[in-house]
Motif scaffolding. Structure first.
Motif, PDB file in Angstrom:
ATOM      1  N   GLY A 138      -1.754 -28.642  39.877  1.00  0.00           N
ATOM      2  CA  GLY A 138      -2.989 -29.072  38.868  1.00  0.00           C
ATOM      3  C   GLY A 138      -2.313 -30.286  37.887  1.00  0.00           C
ATOM      4  O   GLY A 138      -2.995 -31.399  37.484  1.00  0.00           O
ATOM      5  N   LEU A 139      -1.274 -30.319  36.888  1.00  0.00           N
ATOM      6  CA  LEU A 139      -0.415 -30.939  36.150  1.00  0.00           C
ATOM      7  C   LEU A 139      -0.545 -32.055  36.893  1.00  0.00           C
ATOM      8  O   LEU A 139      -0.967 -33.355  36.931  1.00  0.00           O
ATOM      9  N   ARG A 140      -0.404 -32.178  38.389  1.00  0.00           N
ATOM     10  CA  ARG A 140       0.551 -32.991  39.062  1.00  0.00           C
ATOM     11  C   ARG A 140      -0.760 -33.704  39.727  1.00  0.00           C
ATOM     12  O   ARG A 140      -0.618 -35.056  39.307  1.00  0.00           O
ATOM     13  N   GLU A 141      -1.847 -33.162  39.916  1.00  0.00           N
ATOM     14  CA  GLU A 141      -3.601 -33.942  39.727  1.00  0.00           C
ATOM     15  C   GLU A 141      -3.839 -34.306  38.402  1.00  0.00           C
ATOM     16  O   GLU A 141      -4.105 -35.825  38.384  1.00  0.00           O
ATOM     17  N   ILE A 142      -3.479 -33.755  36.977  1.00  0.00           N
ATOM     18  CA  ILE A 142      -4.434 -34.431  36.262  1.00  0.00           C
ATOM     19  C   ILE A 142      -3.389 -35.600  35.585  1.00  0.00           C
ATOM     20  O   ILE A 142      -3.866 -36.470  35.102  1.00  0.00           O
ATOM     21  N   LEU A 143      -1.405 -35.645  36.213  1.00  0.00           N
ATOM     22  CA  LEU A 143      -0.990 -36.141  35.278  1.00  0.00           C
ATOM     23  C   LEU A 143      -1.024 -37.355  36.223  1.00  0.00           C
ATOM     24  O   LEU A 143      -0.595 -39.405  35.747  1.00  0.00           O
ATOM     25  N   ALA A 144      -1.147 -36.649  37.619  1.00  0.00           N
ATOM     26  CA  ALA A 144      -1.548 -38.465  38.510  1.00  0.00           C
ATOM     27  C   ALA A 144      -2.600 -39.449  38.369  1.00  0.00           C
ATOM     28  O   ALA A 144      -2.607 -40.852  38.942  1.00  0.00           O
ATOM     29  N   ASP A 145      -3.200 -38.894  37.823  1.00  0.00           N
ATOM     30  CA  ASP A 145      -4.369 -39.457  37.784  1.00  0.00           C
ATOM     31  C   ASP A 145      -5.414 -40.033  36.333  1.00  0.00           C
ATOM     32  O   ASP A 145      -6.262 -39.415  36.133  1.00  0.00           O
ATOM     33  N   PRO A 146      -5.034 -40.914  35.928  1.00  0.00           N
ATOM     34  CA  PRO A 146      -4.694 -40.796  34.452  1.00  0.00           C
ATOM     35  C   PRO A 146      -6.697 -41.446  34.437  1.00  0.00           C
ATOM     36  O   PRO A 146      -7.612 -40.819  33.028  1.00  0.00           O
ATOM     37  N   ALA A 147      -7.137 -41.892  35.325  1.00  0.00           N
ATOM     38  CA  ALA A 147      -7.923 -42.974  34.867  1.00  0.00           C
ATOM     39  C   ALA A 147      -9.351 -41.772  35.620  1.00  0.00           C
ATOM     40  O   ALA A 147     -10.033 -41.794  34.992  1.00  0.00           O
ATOM     41  N   GLY A 148      -9.165 -40.547  36.268  1.00  0.00           N
ATOM     42  CA  GLY A 148      -9.888 -40.058  36.756  1.00  0.00           C
ATOM     43  C   GLY A 148     -10.128 -38.489  35.458  1.00  0.00           C
ATOM     44  O   GLY A 148     -10.806 -38.172  35.080  1.00  0.00           O
ATOM     45  N   ALA A 149      -8.605 -38.441  34.920  1.00  0.00           N
ATOM     46  CA  ALA A 149      -8.562 -37.403  33.478  1.00  0.00           C
ATOM     47  C   ALA A 149      -9.224 -37.562  32.842  1.00  0.00           C
ATOM     48  O   ALA A 149     -10.369 -37.363  32.018  1.00  0.00           O
TER      49      ALA A 149
END
Length: 188
Positions: A138-149
């Protein structure tokens, strides 16, 4: 406040107990040395053995701010976070979670029923409760896509503003009371 200027990961709890899951976040962080700095807000003193465990696990640059009781200061810290991590294993609906999400901060939250009953994947990134490896995912997901976050955070904020404002809550209580009173049929 002692917190870095911006871009950190935020963990927040009034009293930091094992059920809040900070140890899971630290386990996940151990597998990701490239993570932003972690800021921990909350009282660790309630369980000295757990506090020792947490401090031993924490990356050296972790900032422990202790309990912050000033809402303006707390919200100011939260607004500078890159993401809010909420790894609770057991929780009633958390006011801290609702408050931070209402600020528009991207959130990574455990998939406990209380969180799932309010939020959807369009609002937050979920991870399997109690699973440090999935928290790291989840950390990888949220940090890899700042626009999506940011899109999720905006959707979550709008959802809360629409669904959980006091006037609407008061109306729901009023409807419930009226329903109960109507069902009683009045005095006999």
């Amino acid at each position: 406040s002692g917190a870095p200027e911006e871009g950190f990961l935020l963990f927040l709890a009034g009293r930091i107990l094992p059920s809040k899951g900070l140890h899971l976040l630290l386990q996940a962080a151990a597998s990701r040395p490239d993570l932003p700095r972690l800021v921990v807000v909350g009282d660790l003193a309630a369980m000295p053995a757990y506090e020792r465990e947490i401090r031993a696990m924490a990356p050296p640059d972790t900032v422990f701010l202790g309990f912050v009781d000033d809402p303006a200061l707390l919200f100011g810290i939260a607004l500078r976070a890159r993401a809010f991590v909420f790894p609770s294993l057991v929780e009633a609906m958390s006011m801290a979670l609702l408050e931070v999400i209402s600020l528009g901060v991207p959130a990574l939250v455990s998939d406990i029923p209380e969180n799932r009953s309010v939020f959807e994947p369009a609002h937050v990134v979920f991870f399997h409760s109690g699973d440090a490896a999935d928290l790291a995912r989840g950390l990888r997901e949220i940090l890899a896509d700042p626009a999506g976050a940011a899109r999720r955070a905006a959707a979550a904020r709008e959802f809360l503003e629409r669904s959980y404002r006091w006037p609407g809550i008061a109306r729901q209580y009023e409807e419930t009371y009226r329903g109960v009173l109507a069902g009683q049929g009045g005095p006999n």
